[in-house]
Design an enzyme around this catalytic site. Structure first.
Site, PDB file in Angstrom:
ATOM      1  N   SER A  37       1.321 -12.625 -12.424  1.00  0.00           N
ATOM      2  CA  SER A  37       0.135 -13.381 -12.022  1.00  0.00           C
ATOM      3  C   SER A  37      -1.139 -12.557 -11.887  1.00  0.00           C
ATOM      4  O   SER A  37      -2.234 -13.049 -12.170  1.00  0.00           O
ATOM      5  CB  SER A  37       0.405 -14.127 -10.712  1.00  0.00           C
ATOM      6  OG  SER A  37       0.852 -13.235  -9.706  1.00  0.00           O
ATOM      7  N   ASP A 252      -3.421 -14.411   0.481  1.00  0.00           N
ATOM      8  CA  ASP A 252      -1.961 -14.323   0.426  1.00  0.00           C
ATOM      9  C   ASP A 252      -1.456 -12.876   0.389  1.00  0.00           C
ATOM     10  O   ASP A 252      -0.257 -12.633   0.481  1.00  0.00           O
ATOM     11  CB  ASP A 252      -1.413 -15.091  -0.783  1.00  0.00           C
ATOM     12  CG  ASP A 252      -1.934 -14.564  -2.114  1.00  0.00           C
ATOM     13  OD1 ASP A 252      -2.566 -13.488  -2.141  1.00  0.00           O
ATOM     14  OD2 ASP A 252      -1.709 -15.239  -3.139  1.00  0.00           O
ATOM     15  N   HIS A 255      -2.248 -11.295  -4.317  1.00  0.00           N
ATOM     16  CA  HIS A 255      -3.165 -11.243  -5.446  1.00  0.00           C
ATOM     17  C   HIS A 255      -4.480 -10.581  -5.037  1.00  0.00           C
ATOM     18  O   HIS A 255      -4.917 -10.703  -3.889  1.00  0.00           O
ATOM     19  CB  HIS A 255      -3.451 -12.653  -5.969  1.00  0.00           C
ATOM     20  CG  HIS A 255      -2.223 -13.387  -6.400  1.00  0.00           C
ATOM     21  ND1 HIS A 255      -1.579 -14.313  -5.595  1.00  0.00           N
ATOM     22  CD2 HIS A 255      -1.502 -13.311  -7.542  1.00  0.00           C
ATOM     23  CE1 HIS A 255      -0.529 -14.784  -6.233  1.00  0.00           C
ATOM     24  NE2 HIS A 255      -0.447 -14.194  -7.418  1.00  0.00           N
TER      25      HIS A 255
END
Length: 644
Positions: A37, A252, A255
């Protein structure tokens, strides 16, 4: 024999056709980008991320209806690079940084395949099918876009890319989903070696660059993976690990945020450039090869300028997420190192004075290492890009110096105290009986009464000319003009009418309050023959509005890039230009000037006035725009003609 010759010709033709079709451009450097990601791009991109140098290209690995991209085609590498609905990635600013630091003939291309949440097994030939069986439901649609084989798609696109350029490196960001797995480097090695084999690449020519995950210094959820990632060079000889130290992240803690991606991308590029033998200059090298800007606060080393007039900025701010330098609307991203120092280098700047700000997490502030100036309707930083010897006219010389005085006076017409700045020549306090002519000198929109003395260096220009006998000793008066705050039409009002009202209050104040105050306070000549007015930009408009309706008080008029638009010279100012003979007798000198790089309508106005028979002197500053260097030059040209 003829048949054999024909066959040879055909084979030769096919060979040359093949070489033509598959000819590689050695100056088109291709980089393969893969991972999960953080390589896919998790942070929303911003407007600035959609503006890119055309030398940076992306080969679309999927169809992207959002941007009209088709799989297998090259496009300018604006975000998003990966797929529709993805965000900013390290590859965005990797490519930007590469083109910034490589010769103009070098292009950079990226082939970008990444799947959020995937383990490295997704890119392993012998593990992919087994891994996909366990893939979560939310990943399945993404996998379909790659025909359930992201590795094969990467190779397919890489082979297309090889027809036009040369693969120079592989960028990897992956590991969050394999956190704690000590054999991760070996798994990465298998992916790397398969790519080399499938694309006929040599390990010594194609390095692997792998980035750390969100660091422990930002409470990274998977920060425990970084020590494992850091061992990669022990397993893959031609590899380097890109540090994530100090990089900001999303809420979070998995990231990076947009600012983090931008800096991380630059770090990938710095590492790649170093492997190419191109090292970006250290702070010591910058200090040795540049000079401090003359506009710096005393004792401050930065900003600095190199021989090409590129500016270098350096600010310590470890807790800031994003920092930019905004020079007259042109924004430059700053890069943060592991210690918290932010740096940036600009494109070559034109000589002269430039306002600038620091954008700190989106908030505009002044640079504590710059002298501050009032401009853009607020206090700003400024950087002076010096001219050569030709600029000595506005620099201090070994001559007698006048004084800049700040005066407070009460304006009856406005029922309040006001401030003006007054220049008195060097001999003003020596000869108590001598009287002086007066020049009223106005600034432009968004500036104040300090503009001419700080940004314009008018006192140096006057000192130098008076000492050389080029101009008459004179008093110069500078007031705010009621235009410190930029033009803002009131809602529901006619814009043109509002524009005519903007700063109009200054006319009454000047005639009824300012001129009487100056004549009472200083030893002035009080007749029109010894009074002049000039102004820059909106101050030029004010000059015309005031002087041309009060010719009983002014004999000399100057407009520097004057905001004098749509003037019908046959009717303007009560028809003052219709009787050229009378006008030329009253106005001893009319001056209009502007820069070659601006369009204020000055040349057209001069032609119209001359067509009416009006004597007007016209000056054009070469290579300058709507800026202080234009206006310094205009003042330098204007004052020798006054009070002769």
């Amino acid at each position: 024999m003829k048949k054999i010759f024909f066959i040879v010709l055909v084979i030769t033709g096919l060979l040359f056709t093949s070489l033509s079709v598959f000819a590689q451009d050695a100056n088109f450097h291709i980089y393969l980008c893969l991972g999960q990601s953080n390589m896919e791009g998790n942070a929303p991109y911003e407007a600035q991320d959609t503006i890119v140098n055309p030398r940076f290209q992306v080969l679309s690995a999927v169809d992207n209806k959002e941007l009209g991209r088709v799989k297998g085609k090259w496009y300018p590498a604006r975000a998003p690079l990966c797929r529709q609905n993805t965000g900013l990635t390290p590859a965005d600013y990797f490519g930007r940084t590469m083109v910034e630091n490589l010769p103009e003939n070098i292009r950079i291309g990226v082939v970008h395949v990444a799947v959020g949440g995937c383990k490295i097994e997704l890119f392993m030939k012998d593990k992919r099918e087994e891994y996909i069986k366990t893939a979560p439901d939310w990943m399945l649609n993404t996998l379909k876009e790659y025909d359930n084989n992201p590795y094969a798609r990467l190779v397919e696109m890489a082979k297309i890319a090889q027809k036009e350029g040369v693969i120079k490196g592989i960028l990897l960001h992956q590991g969050e989903s394999n956190t704690g797995e000590k054999d991760w480097p070996e798994k990465v090695k298998s992916v790397y070696e398969n790519l080399l084999a499938d694309l006929n690449l040599k390990a010594e020519e194609v390095p692997l660059l792998a980035g750390e995950v969100v660091n422990a210094d930002h409470e990274g959820t998977c920060a425990a993976m970084n020590p494992i990632i850091d061992t990669l060079p022990q397993v893959i000889k031609n590899s380097v690990v890109i540090s994530s130290k100090g990089l900001s992240c999303a809420a979070d803690h998995l990231h990076f945020d947009a600012a983090g991606y931008r800096v991380l991308g630059r770090r990938y590029a710095v590492a790649m450039l170093k492997m190419m033998g191109i090292e970006l200059p250290t702070t010591k090298e910058v200090l040795n090869n540049t000079v401090a800007a003359p506009s710096n606060m005393h004792g401050c080393d930065f900003p600095r300028l190199d021989k090409d007039n590129r500016a270098y900025f350096r600010i310590f701010s470890p807790d800031v997420k994003r920092m930019q330098v905004d020079i007259c609307g042109k924004k430059y991203e700053m890069s943060k190192d592991e210690q918290g120092w932010w740096t940036a280098k600009t494109e070559p700047l034109v000589v002269g004075f430039h306002y600038y700000f620091l954008l700190v997490d989106g908030f505009s502030v002044i640079d504590p290492m710059s002298t501050t100036y009032f401009g853009c309707s607020r206090m700003t930083s400024g950087i002076e890009v010096p001219e050569g010897k030709e600029g000595d006219y506005y620099r201090p010389q070994q001559v007698p110096h006048g004084q800049i005085r700040t005066c407070t006076y009460y304006a009856e017409t406005q029922q309040r105290f006001r401030r003006c700045v007054v220049y008195t020549p060097a001999d003003y306090d020596k000869n108590k009986k001598k009287r002086y002519p007066v020049l009223y000198l106005q600034h432009g929109m968004g500036e104040d009464e300090t503009g001419w003395s700080t940004q314009g260096y008018m006192y140096n220009i006057l000192d130098n000319q008076i000492a050389e006998g080029k101009c008459e000793p004179m008093i110069v008066v500078m007031e705010s003009g009621d235009i410190e705050v930029g033009f803002r039409p009131r809602p529901g009002k006619d814009v043109n009418e509002e524009r005519n009202l903007y700063g109009s209050s200054f006319a009454t104040l000047m005639i009824n309050d300012l001129i009487p105050y100056i004549d009472e306070t200083f030893r002035t000549y009080t007749d029109r023959e010894h009074r002049a007015m000039a102004g820059l930009s909106w101050g030029g408009k004010q000059t015309f509005d005031i002087t041309l309706t009060n010719l009983d008080k002014f004999a000399y008029i100057g407009g520097f890039s004057g905001a004098i638009f749509g003037v019908d010279v046959k009717t303007a100012f009560n028809g003052v230009f219709t009787d050229a003979k009378a006008f030329n007798k009253k106005v001893h000198y009319l001056f209009l000037g502007c820069g070659t790089e601006e369009n204020m309508g000055t040349e057209a106005l001069v032609k119209s006035l001359r067509g009416m028979g009006i004597n007007v002197d016209y000056y054009v500053s070469q290579g300058t725009a709507h800026e202080w260097l234009t206006w310094r030059r205009c003042l330098n040209e204007f004052i020798p003609h006054l009070f002769k």
